[in-house]
Design a protein around this motif. Structure first.
Motif, PDB file in Angstrom:
ATOM      1  N   ALA A   1       0.839  -1.210   0.000  1.00 42.54           N
ATOM      2  CA  ALA A   1       0.000   0.000   0.000  1.00 42.54           C
ATOM      3  C   ALA A   1       0.870   1.255   0.000  1.00 42.54           C
ATOM      4  O   ALA A   1       0.670   2.171  -0.796  1.00 42.54           O
ATOM      5  CB  ALA A   1      -0.925  -0.006   1.218  1.00 42.54           C
ATOM      6  N   TYR A   2       1.890   1.279   0.866  1.00 40.47           N
ATOM      7  CA  TYR A   2       2.725   2.482   0.962  1.00 40.47           C
ATOM      8  C   TYR A   2       3.652   2.631  -0.240  1.00 40.47           C
ATOM      9  O   TYR A   2       3.902   3.732  -0.711  1.00 40.47           O
ATOM     10  CB  TYR A   2       3.492   2.492   2.288  1.00 40.47           C
ATOM     11  CG  TYR A   2       2.636   2.965   3.436  1.00 40.47           C
ATOM     12  CD1 TYR A   2       1.693   2.109   4.015  1.00 40.47           C
ATOM     13  CD2 TYR A   2       2.678   4.280   3.891  1.00 40.47           C
ATOM     14  CE1 TYR A   2       0.860   2.543   5.031  1.00 40.47           C
ATOM     15  CE2 TYR A   2       1.840   4.732   4.909  1.00 40.47           C
ATOM     16  CZ  TYR A   2       0.928   3.854   5.470  1.00 40.47           C
ATOM     17  OH  TYR A   2       0.082   4.296   6.466  1.00 40.47           O
ATOM     18  N   ASN A   3       4.137   1.527  -0.805  1.00 40.44           N
ATOM     19  CA  ASN A   3       4.940   1.629  -2.023  1.00 40.44           C
ATOM     20  C   ASN A   3       4.068   2.142  -3.164  1.00 40.44           C
ATOM     21  O   ASN A   3       4.486   2.998  -3.940  1.00 40.44           O
ATOM     22  CB  ASN A   3       5.545   0.276  -2.387  1.00 40.44           C
ATOM     23  CG  ASN A   3       6.858  -0.021  -1.630  1.00 40.44           C
ATOM     24  OD1 ASN A   3       7.389  -1.098  -1.689  1.00 40.44           O
ATOM     25  ND2 ASN A   3       7.389   0.954  -0.934  1.00 40.44           N
ATOM     26  N   GLU A   4       2.823   1.671  -3.258  1.00 35.95           N
ATOM     27  CA  GLU A   4       1.943   2.136  -4.344  1.00 35.95           C
ATOM     28  C   GLU A   4       1.602   3.611  -4.188  1.00 35.95           C
ATOM     29  O   GLU A   4       1.514   4.346  -5.147  1.00 35.95           O
ATOM     30  CB  GLU A   4       0.666   1.297  -4.381  1.00 35.95           C
ATOM     31  CG  GLU A   4       0.971   0.181  -5.107  1.00 35.95           C
ATOM     32  CD  GLU A   4       0.098  -0.847  -5.629  1.00 35.95           C
ATOM     33  OE1 GLU A   4       0.713  -1.848  -5.991  1.00 35.95           O
ATOM     34  OE2 GLU A   4      -1.124  -0.679  -5.682  1.00 35.95           O
ATOM     35  N   ALA A   5       1.449   4.026  -2.926  1.00 41.61           N
ATOM     36  CA  ALA A   5       1.116   5.435  -2.667  1.00 41.61           C
ATOM     37  C   ALA A   5       2.365   6.308  -2.721  1.00 41.61           C
ATOM     38  O   ALA A   5       2.300   7.519  -2.534  1.00 41.61           O
ATOM     39  CB  ALA A   5       0.443   5.554  -1.304  1.00 41.61           C
ATOM     40  N   LYS A   6       3.509   5.683  -2.956  1.00 42.10           N
ATOM     41  CA  LYS A   6       4.805   6.399  -2.978  1.00 42.10           C
ATOM     42  C   LYS A   6       5.029   7.172  -1.682  1.00 42.10           C
ATOM     43  O   LYS A   6       5.500   8.305  -1.689  1.00 42.10           O
ATOM     44  CB  LYS A   6       4.891   7.322  -4.192  1.00 42.10           C
ATOM     45  CG  LYS A   6       4.817   6.533  -5.511  1.00 42.10           C
ATOM     46  CD  LYS A   6       5.190   7.360  -6.705  1.00 42.10           C
ATOM     47  CE  LYS A   6       5.089   6.551  -7.980  1.00 42.10           C
ATOM     48  NZ  LYS A   6       5.916   5.286  -7.941  1.00 42.10           N
ATOM     49  N   ARG A   7       4.664   6.517  -0.581  1.00 44.56           N
ATOM     50  CA  ARG A   7       4.907   7.109   0.741  1.00 44.56           C
ATOM     51  C   ARG A   7       6.005   6.297   1.443  1.00 44.56           C
ATOM     52  O   ARG A   7       6.054   5.075   1.302  1.00 44.56           O
ATOM     53  CB  ARG A   7       3.627   7.086   1.578  1.00 44.56           C
ATOM     54  CG  ARG A   7       2.509   7.964   1.035  1.00 44.56           C
ATOM     55  CD  ARG A   7       2.928   9.410   0.864  1.00 44.56           C
ATOM     56  NE  ARG A   7       3.489   9.953   2.107  1.00 44.56           N
ATOM     57  CZ  ARG A   7       4.320  10.991   2.153  1.00 44.56           C
ATOM     58  NH1 ARG A   7       4.704  11.572   1.035  1.00 44.56           N
ATOM     59  NH2 ARG A   7       4.804  11.415   3.289  1.00 44.56           N
ATOM     60  N   PRO A   8       6.876   6.968   2.200  1.00 40.50           N
ATOM     61  CA  PRO A   8       8.034   6.270   2.772  1.00 40.50           C
ATOM     62  C   PRO A   8       7.697   5.245   3.831  1.00 40.50           C
ATOM     63  O   PRO A   8       6.694   5.373   4.532  1.00 40.50           O
ATOM     64  CB  PRO A   8       8.869   7.415   3.380  1.00 40.50           C
ATOM     65  CG  PRO A   8       7.916   8.542   3.574  1.00 40.50           C
ATOM     66  CD  PRO A   8       6.844   8.405   2.547  1.00 40.50           C
ATOM     67  N   ILE A   9       8.553   4.237   3.907  1.00 35.92           N
ATOM     68  CA  ILE A   9       8.434   3.215   4.947  1.00 35.92           C
ATOM     69  C   ILE A   9       9.742   3.176   5.734  1.00 35.92           C
ATOM     70  O   ILE A   9      10.818   3.166   5.127  1.00 35.92           O
ATOM     71  CB  ILE A   9       8.185   1.814   4.346  1.00 35.92           C
ATOM     72  CG1 ILE A   9       6.963   1.821   3.425  1.00 35.92           C
ATOM     73  CG2 ILE A   9       8.036   0.764   5.451  1.00 35.92           C
ATOM     74  CD1 ILE A   9       6.734   0.511   2.677  1.00 35.92           C
ATOM     75  N   VAL A  10       9.640   3.186   7.050  1.00 32.61           N
ATOM     76  CA  VAL A  10      10.806   2.953   7.914  1.00 32.61           C
ATOM     77  C   VAL A  10      10.682   1.503   8.384  1.00 32.61           C
ATOM     78  O   VAL A  10       9.653   1.111   8.933  1.00 32.61           O
ATOM     79  CB  VAL A  10      10.818   3.912   9.121  1.00 32.61           C
ATOM     80  CG1 VAL A  10      12.004   3.602  10.050  1.00 32.61           C
ATOM     81  CG2 VAL A  10      10.885   5.367   8.644  1.00 32.61           C
ATOM     82  N   PHE A  11      11.702   0.704   8.110  1.00 25.39           N
ATOM     83  CA  PHE A  11      11.670  -0.733   8.411  1.00 25.39           C
ATOM     84  C   PHE A  11      12.619  -1.031   9.561  1.00 25.39           C
ATOM     85  O   PHE A  11      13.803  -0.681   9.512  1.00 25.39           O
ATOM     86  CB  PHE A  11      12.058  -1.526   7.159  1.00 25.39           C
ATOM     87  CG  PHE A  11      11.970  -3.023   7.323  1.00 25.39           C
ATOM     88  CD1 PHE A  11      13.016  -3.853   6.921  1.00 25.39           C
ATOM     89  CD2 PHE A  11      10.847  -3.618   7.873  1.00 25.39           C
ATOM     90  CE1 PHE A  11      12.924  -5.245   7.047  1.00 25.39           C
ATOM     91  CE2 PHE A  11      10.747  -4.995   8.019  1.00 25.39           C
ATOM     92  CZ  PHE A  11      11.796  -5.805   7.601  1.00 25.39           C
ATOM     93  N   ASP A  12      12.075  -1.668  10.612  1.00 24.39           N
ATOM     94  CA  ASP A  12      12.887  -2.003  11.787  1.00 24.39           C
ATOM     95  C   ASP A  12      12.826  -3.526  11.943  1.00 24.39           C
ATOM     96  O   ASP A  12      11.913  -4.046  12.569  1.00 24.39           O
ATOM     97  CB  ASP A  12      12.294  -1.289  13.029  1.00 24.39           C
ATOM     98  CG  ASP A  12      13.207  -1.429  14.239  1.00 24.39           C
ATOM     99  OD1 ASP A  12      13.031  -0.652  15.199  1.00 24.39           O
ATOM    100  OD2 ASP A  12      14.083  -2.309  14.218  1.00 24.39           O
ATOM    101  N   PRO A  13      13.772  -4.267  11.330  1.00 18.69           N
ATOM    102  CA  PRO A  13      13.727  -5.733  11.305  1.00 18.69           C
ATOM    103  C   PRO A  13      14.195  -6.336  12.631  1.00 18.69           C
ATOM    104  O   PRO A  13      15.252  -6.921  12.722  1.00 18.69           O
ATOM    105  CB  PRO A  13      14.680  -6.072  10.163  1.00 18.69           C
ATOM    106  CG  PRO A  13      15.670  -4.967  10.159  1.00 18.69           C
ATOM    107  CD  PRO A  13      14.984  -3.747  10.676  1.00 18.69           C
ATOM    108  N   VAL A  14      13.351  -6.182  13.645  1.00 19.09           N
ATOM    109  CA  VAL A  14      13.734  -6.571  15.015  1.00 19.09           C
ATOM    110  C   VAL A  14      14.231  -8.012  15.076  1.00 19.09           C
ATOM    111  O   VAL A  14      13.610  -8.917  14.526  1.00 19.09           O
ATOM    112  CB  VAL A  14      12.510  -6.393  15.944  1.00 19.09           C
ATOM    113  CG1 VAL A  14      12.822  -6.898  17.330  1.00 19.09           C
ATOM    114  CG2 VAL A  14      12.095  -4.927  15.987  1.00 19.09           C
TER     115      VAL A  14
END
Ligand SMILES: Cc1nc(C(=O)O)sc1CCOP(=O)(O)O
Ligand SMILES: C=C1C=NC(C(F)(F)F)=NC1=N
Ligand SMILES: [Mg+2]
Length: 538
Positions: free
Chosen positions: A328-341
């Motif tokens: 959804a966020y990639n399609e909306a071209k909105r940033p994602i912060v990924f925290d691979p705990v």
């Protein structure tokens, strides 16, 4: 006769007559594709009798001839010879390459399906008389290839095979990626797939169903053509490096102003421990937190102005739920912060985090030393709470790992610890076919420090809430601001707040409260020159 050294592999159509929509024929689909930018065609008809196959091949050959596009025959070397096709493509279970070459001669194009490093080593040993190009796949799951024995390798898997080609010096060999490739993932995989030496990226994209199963094959081909030719993947605001981070102090204020002015929606998918604290950090930073693991609302949330997704895999949301948020966020071209705990702390987490890395593009990947070292495949032995900066050598390794993560996933990578390391792998959202596009080890990288804030590591969600702070500072930025500088500002703000809080707190309990107080105060004051944490290029 096609000159096999001048073949354009950029958009490769592989046919399949079993998926033709009503009202279309093999020829009509191929013609529409040729008229809209397909540069190479492979006749792949697994269930067709030889006689019919030859009739189809002759018709398709005529069409290809009109467009001066080479025609490759899949599996059937006899048919390729019979119609004097421009080449043949064989799989690992088909006729051995040496035999194929002996039959078709040196001027024909020979293609091979490759999925493993050992197959690259094999083709390298054969030299240029062997294969001319390879199909690397499958990248993503696909229903087109029946009884597939290989499992999806993701963009990372393709990059590893590009590394093998470089390592074995198979410079003549061209490459196409294949398997589940469609407009929603092609810009991302072209942006992400590259050899580690920065010298080789994929030569083209091969598709079957995106065109063959389409009612509008011409438009499908046209769309793929434009995506491949665009050479850029703008997945969030500020990805292009428009500002020189050296004048960071001058622009930090603007990021704080932007956040306060836009109050970005910080969509947290995160662990229960972090939720409350993260929400308060976001509020202290004048942003609008929301905690939601309801997949049905992800599209709507991603379309809220200035929305950012903070995906912390310490949460219990199932894999598919997280993938739908990323989509959804990639399609909306909105940033994602990924925290691979706990990236590789358990095999379950390794599978989950590796899968998410293959299915999305992140603006920022943030982790502690153990997590970053694991993602960079540099974590020797079991993941431990390695803190960056325990010793100089650790720091050098951590800087290298952070640059590798930034490079491989084309993002801003942040490694937290006593010293925070930030590396910029965005490459301004640009990519090139064939020639790679950046020199990996020279990625810009900075360190942010403010003494030994050991207390920071003794409260819950201190790392997770740096993720929240980063999300707050990148949520509102425009295309004329620089994502990397915004992340740097967030890290410096957060560490400075931590320092301030450590002066006024009586212990870990009041430290948490002081941290939120400090973030609130520093944001209100917006005087970055007073922030205590220092930033230096490494
Ligand atoms: C023909 C083929 N070979 C693959 C491999 O992994 O070698 S995947 C595949 C089918 C690709 O079809 P679609 O573009 O519809 O996903
Ligand atoms: C199984 C296959 C894998 N890759 C390719 C191509 F993309 F053309 F290289 N074609 C095939 N038939
Ligand atoms: Mg085959």
């Amino acid at each position: 006769m096609i000159d096999k050294l001048r073949v354009d592999y950029s958009l490769y159509l592989v046919t399949d007559s079993t998926m033709l929509p009503p009202g279309t024929t093999l020829e009509s689909q191929v013609l529409a594709a040729l008229q809209n930018g397909v540069t190479l065609v492979q006749l792949r008809e697994k269930e067709t009798d030889t006689k019919v196959f030859i009739e189809q091949a002759l018709k398709v050959q005529k069409l290809c001839w009109e467009f001066q596009v080479p025609l490759i025959i899949n599996d059937r070397v006899d048919v390729a010879l019979a119609i004097d096709a421009d080449g043949v493509h064989v799989g690992q279970d088909d006729m051995p390459i040496a035999m194929v070459r002996k039959l078709v001669g040196p001027d024909k194009i020979v293609g091979w399906s490759v999925g493993y490093e050992r197959e690259v080593e094999e083709l390298a040993a054969m030299g240029p008389e062997g294969v001319d190009y390879i199909g690397l796949g499958m990248v993503f799951p696909t229903n087109t290839k029946k009884n597939a024995k290989k499992s999806p390798m993701g963009p990372r898997g393709v990059s590893k095979l590009l590394d093998s080609l470089q390592k074995t010096n198979a410079t003549w060999c061209k490459t196409v990626a294949i398997g589940g490739l469609h407009p929603d993932n092609i810009p991302r995989v072209l942006y992400q797939m590259c050899s580690e030496d920065g010298k080789r990226s994929i030569d083209g994209i091969a598709v079957v169903s995106d065109i063959m199963a389409s009612q509008e094959a011409g438009n499908a081909a046209k769309k793929l053509r434009s995506l491949i030719d665009s050479r850029s993947y703008e997945f969030a605001n500020g990805v292009s490096d428009l500002s020189d981070v050296k004048q960071l102090s001058a622009i930090e204020e603007t990021f704080v102003d932007t956040t306060a002015a836009t109050s970005p929606l910080i969509h947290h998918i995160t662990n229960k421990v972090h939720q409350n604290f993260g929400a308060n950090v976001a509020l202290a930073l004048k942003s609008s937190p929301i905690m939601s693991e309801v997949a049905a609302e992800y599209k709507e949330l991603s379309e809220v102005p200035h929305a950012v997704l903070l995906l912390n895999t310490g949460s219990v949301a199932p894999l598919e739920n997280m993938v739908s948020a990323i989509r959804a966020y990639n399609e909306a071209k909105r940033p994602i912060v990924f925290d691979p705990v706990g990236f590789s702390a358990t095999s379950a987490r390794l599978v989950l985090n590796s899968h998410l890395l293959a299915y999305g593009q992140f603006a920022c990947i943030k982790g502690n030393a153990g997590e970053i070292l694991s993602i960079a495949d540099l974590n020797v032995g079991k993941m431990r709470g390695v803190d960056s900066g325990d010793s100089v050598s650790d720091l050098a390794v951590i800087i290298k790992a952070t640059r590798l993560v930034a490079y491989r996933y084309r993002c801003v990578a942040v490694c937290t610890g006593k010293v925070d390391i930030i590396a910029n792998g965005l490459n301004a959202g640009k990519y090139e076919l064939s020639t790679g596009s950046v020199k990996p080890s020279l990625l810009p990288a900075f360190k942010v420090e403010s003494g030994d804030l050991e207390i920071m590591g003794r409260i819950t969600a201190s790392g997770c809430s740096l993720g929240t702070t980063i999300a707050c500072l990148i949520g509102g930025i425009t295309n004329s601001q620089n994502l990397f500088s915004a992340v740097l500002t967030a890290v410096r703000l957060y560490k400075s707040a931590g320092y301030l809080a450590s002066l006024s707190c009586k212990g870990t309990g009041s430290f948490q409260v002081s941290l939120i107080d400090s973030l609130d105060q520093l944001l209100q004051a917006n005087q970055p020159s007073t922030w205590k944490a220092t930033v230096k290029a490494v």
